[in-house]
Design a protein around this motif. Structure first.
Motif, short mmCIF file in Angstrom:
data_model
loop_
_atom_site.label_atom_id
_atom_site.label_comp_id
_atom_site.label_asym_id
_atom_site.label_seq_id
_atom_site.Cartn_x
_atom_site.Cartn_y
_atom_site.Cartn_z
N SER B 14 -27.85 4.82 22.62
CA SER B 14 -28.42 5.86 23.49
C SER B 14 -28.49 5.44 24.96
O SER B 14 -28.67 6.27 25.83
CB SER B 14 -29.82 6.22 23.01
OG SER B 14 -30.65 5.08 23.05
N GLN B 15 -28.34 4.13 25.23
CA GLN B 15 -28.42 3.66 26.62
C GLN B 15 -27.04 3.54 27.28
O GLN B 15 -26.95 3.20 28.47
CB GLN B 15 -29.09 2.27 26.65
CG GLN B 15 -30.50 2.23 26.09
CD GLN B 15 -31.00 0.81 25.86
OE1 GLN B 15 -30.22 -0.09 25.51
NE2 GLN B 15 -32.30 0.60 26.06
N LEU B 16 -25.96 3.78 26.54
CA LEU B 16 -24.62 3.45 27.05
C LEU B 16 -24.23 4.25 28.30
O LEU B 16 -23.55 3.73 29.19
CB LEU B 16 -23.57 3.66 25.95
CG LEU B 16 -23.63 2.64 24.81
CD1 LEU B 16 -22.66 3.03 23.70
CD2 LEU B 16 -23.35 1.23 25.31
N ARG B 17 -24.67 5.50 28.34
CA ARG B 17 -24.29 6.35 29.48
C ARG B 17 -24.67 5.70 30.82
O ARG B 17 -23.94 5.84 31.80
CB ARG B 17 -24.97 7.72 29.27
CG ARG B 17 -24.95 8.75 30.35
CD ARG B 17 -23.60 9.19 30.87
NE ARG B 17 -22.60 9.58 29.89
CZ ARG B 17 -21.30 9.67 30.19
NH1 ARG B 17 -20.86 9.40 31.41
NH2 ARG B 17 -20.43 10.01 29.27
N SER B 18 -25.76 4.94 30.81
CA SER B 18 -26.20 4.29 32.06
C SER B 18 -25.53 2.93 32.27
O SER B 18 -25.84 2.22 33.22
CB SER B 18 -27.72 4.11 32.03
OG SER B 18 -28.08 3.22 30.98
N ARG B 19 -24.58 2.57 31.40
CA ARG B 19 -23.92 1.26 31.53
C ARG B 19 -22.42 1.38 31.74
O ARG B 19 -21.68 0.44 31.46
CB ARG B 19 -24.19 0.40 30.26
CG ARG B 19 -25.63 0.25 29.89
CD ARG B 19 -26.39 -0.62 30.87
NE ARG B 19 -27.83 -0.37 30.77
CZ ARG B 19 -28.64 -1.00 29.93
NH1 ARG B 19 -28.19 -1.93 29.13
NH2 ARG B 19 -29.92 -0.69 29.88
N ILE B 20 -21.96 2.56 32.17
CA ILE B 20 -20.52 2.76 32.38
C ILE B 20 -19.97 1.65 33.28
O ILE B 20 -20.56 1.32 34.31
CB ILE B 20 -20.26 4.13 33.05
CG1 ILE B 20 -20.79 5.29 32.20
CG2 ILE B 20 -18.76 4.31 33.36
CD1 ILE B 20 -20.00 5.61 30.98
#
Lengths: 441, 441
Positions: B14-20
């Protein structure tokens, strides 16, 4: 259709100071009565304090009620709150207008200040009611639990309830209570160990449980009970026990900070104990080092002990306190021979485990470990312990379909409370104690 | 002395979007693999979502790992997060650099979409892991419990743990599990009823408990279990059951508001159920009125039933919903003949009790009452029910020394969850179900 009615307004003793001059209703128990020829003084106690009723005899009904209310009768008092600096209890009194006695007490009471500990346990409800310190203990226990829970929730744990009835006495077989279950046998869980691991295998990332654990152990010490409240945590994807320890010390520090903030002064007053918030990280000591330290101080002169006994734990607690100033110590890397088969072992050291106990002031309050999650290794370790694999089938099956690495710990809530409040026995740290000789009240 | 080391940083799906653009480590399970001749696509699921790994075959070690990782293997993936609007799962993917498989799964899996309910219970951990809705259920249950607890704490309740091992099968004798206890018998508590009343007699003003309750009842319905989690409240100094009902409706409304706020959208998506926060007060209906209403709708045509059966409860639920628009109804004033001896009775009506059940959408989720606190009346009511007073000694003793009036209720947490999520069976509302025929896994 019936609709709700207003409930009676009740004022707590602790709120009286703000009600001077008003008429209030207080509910509580008769603590003592001084019934003089002109005046009647009756002390009434609720869970927040004690207040004096002051009544001038007038030959009326109220006079008779006050004369007749035996110690520990439950009373509902309506009267005016009067500021009176002469009164020792908070400098105020209630001048009663009406007193109901919905529950009179029989005289004499079955216990008094001279009653021995077992007799007091027989009349536990009365012993608790008459000792503010005992009641405070339950409030503190609830806050401690709340602090542990808050931390667990904030760190991704899902609170879960796992079964206490098991189909097999699988964890060890010894010290398990058997239950008649529809013509066959069930067993009471000694801990949620297997089930919380199953929760990790279920994809519930981190698990928190508070619930009863049962030990059919004929122990009569001051720190054993056959039923007690366990606080259990299991964390998915840990790499070693160190991550579990870091979680636990943070959790304890948080909970003790909450207890200190809410009840520090009261605990000091009632128990003479100062609640200190421990610094993290707690000291850590491998079992081999712990034994070396202890033997240097004269423990186990024959040199035959593999595990720490209660005496060793106490001594280690004070030695470490001297060396570090800390009340807590993690003892790590216990020998595999004295740990359960499911504890993981360090690579290349099959004689050791990635496990720990946490001692607080020399009392063991927790056992934890990194778990072995590899099916083949786990089955081999069980076999090595001489365990039959068949009763373990459901448990072992969890490890055949991708159970990730994980670790966790179980904490005894009452042992934590014993140390926190400086109680001499676990009997005083639980509401109703259960031991080999005690199943009542 | 060993000191803590840094734990591995793990990123949740769920946190991946902020780790592009960053390199992260994700831990989860292989959900499905599409292993094509040029490309390998592997979906990895953790408890927060699913992400696609995209790898171009290059004959290297990583290619072999991805080819070999069976469905439900636990994997730890390190790779770069890439924005890719073409990918259905959140418009991103991970280009893996390293994949560890700490826990490979055996193929084939023992359950699939066609597996029947009992077989799925046998492999409960796998069934839960593979169904996001099942995992969401446990999160919702924990939030529901938290909401109930918050309300209880805010309204003066002390959370307490009472024994599950009892010396006598005192509450009713029937439906109680017997335990071997050091050469004699103990019994598993059917509810904390006696002990929470004892807590009131102990001067603990209000009590809250969450814990297991045990029913040796050979029931095979969708709403019965032999072990379930009870939520219990007992309130000192209540005047009648109405105060208890007012407490309970406030507690439920608070808890459901918390559930709606945190999980309303997810529950709608996964279960197709809208969580509504009930208005207080809930409707109330005396048992006599309820039966009249039901008989008018064709229930119990022979007119012989004293209690509501499951069918009557369901029908009453829908009739009341039509009349009031409300999902809940308190049915009050049950006949004394079908209620336990410790329920208080209205003055002048020894045939009735000051008791209630709470129905939610036609399912009984709670029983509560004002308790009889007068020793003589209580003993007489027990004798009237044909009970032997001797096994009740410890319990009855609590009422001889000033036990104030009080009332409370017990709620089944799993039944609440059943209605909340629209589940067809209590088996789906608990982590591991226990019934007459099921003690495993």
């Amino acid at each position: 259709m019936i609709h709700p009615t207003e409930s009676t307004t009740r004022t707590l003793v602790s709120q009286l100071r703000s009600r001077i001059g008003q008429t209030v209703t207080v509910c509580g128990w008769v603590q003592t009565s001084r019934l003089q020829s002109v005046m009647q003084f009756v002390l009434v106690r609720d869970h927040t304090g004690t207040v004096q009723l002051t009544h001038r005899r007038d030959g009326g009904a109220l006079e008779a009620v006050l004369d007749g209310a035996a110690t520990e009768s439950a009373v509902r008092v309506t009267g005016r709150v009067v500021d009176n600096p002469v009164v020792k209890l908070g400098g105020l009194e209630i001048v009663p207008e009406a007193v109901e006695v919905p529950a009179p007490a029989t005289a004499p009471l079955p216990i008094d200040e001279q009653s021995g500990p077992e007799h007091r346990l027989d009349w536990r409800f009365l012993d608790i009611r008459r000792r503010p310190a005992a009641r405070l203990g339950f409030t503190v226990a609830a806050t401690l639990e709340q602090g542990l829970r808050e931390y667990a929730q904030a760190h991704g744990c899902t609170e879960l309830h796992t079964p206490k009835l098991m189909g097999t006495a699988s964890e060890s077989g010894a010290e398990v209570f058997r239950v008649d279950y529809f013509g066959r046998s069930a067993y009471l869980a000694q801990s949620p160990q297997f089930y919380k691991q199953m929760a990790i295998a279920s994809g519930i990332d981190r698990v928190f449980e508070v619930g009863p654990v049962f030990r059919a152990e004929p122990s009569y010490t001051s720190r054993h009970a056959t039923e007690f409240t366990g606080v259990d945590v299991e964390l998915g994807w840990t790499r070693d026990a160190e991550e579990v320890q870091a979680f636990e010390e943070g959790m304890i520090a948080h909970a003790l900070a909450l207890v200190a903030e809410r009840h520090g002064a009261e605990i000091q007053a009632e128990f003479g104990v100062e609640v200190t918030v421990p610094k993290t990280p707690f000291p850590r000591l491998a079992m081999a080092e712990a034994q070396e330290l202890l033997r240097g101080a004269g423990w186990d002169p024959e040199g035959g002990k593999t595990d720490l006994d209660a005496e060793g734990e106490r001594l280690l607690g004070s030695l470490m306190r001297e060396r570090t100033g800390h009340q807590f110590v993690f003892v790590t890397h216990y020998p595999a021979s004295i740990r359960p088969f499911y504890h993981a072992r360090p690579a290349g050291r099959p004689d050791l485990t990635l496990s720990f106990d946490l001692l607080w002031q020399g009392l063991e309050v927790t056992t934890g470990a990194q778990r072995e999650h590899r099916y083949d290794v786990l089955a081999a370790q069980a076999a090595e312990k001489g365990m039959s694999l068949e009763p373990l089938t459901d448990y072992l099956n969890c490890f055949r379909y991708g159970c990730p690495p994980h670790g966790g710990f179980g904490m005894g809530l009452s042992r934590m409370l014993m140390v926190l409040l400086g109680l001499g026995s676990i009997r005083d740290a639980v509401f109703l104690f259960r031991g080999p000789n005690r199943l009542t009240p």
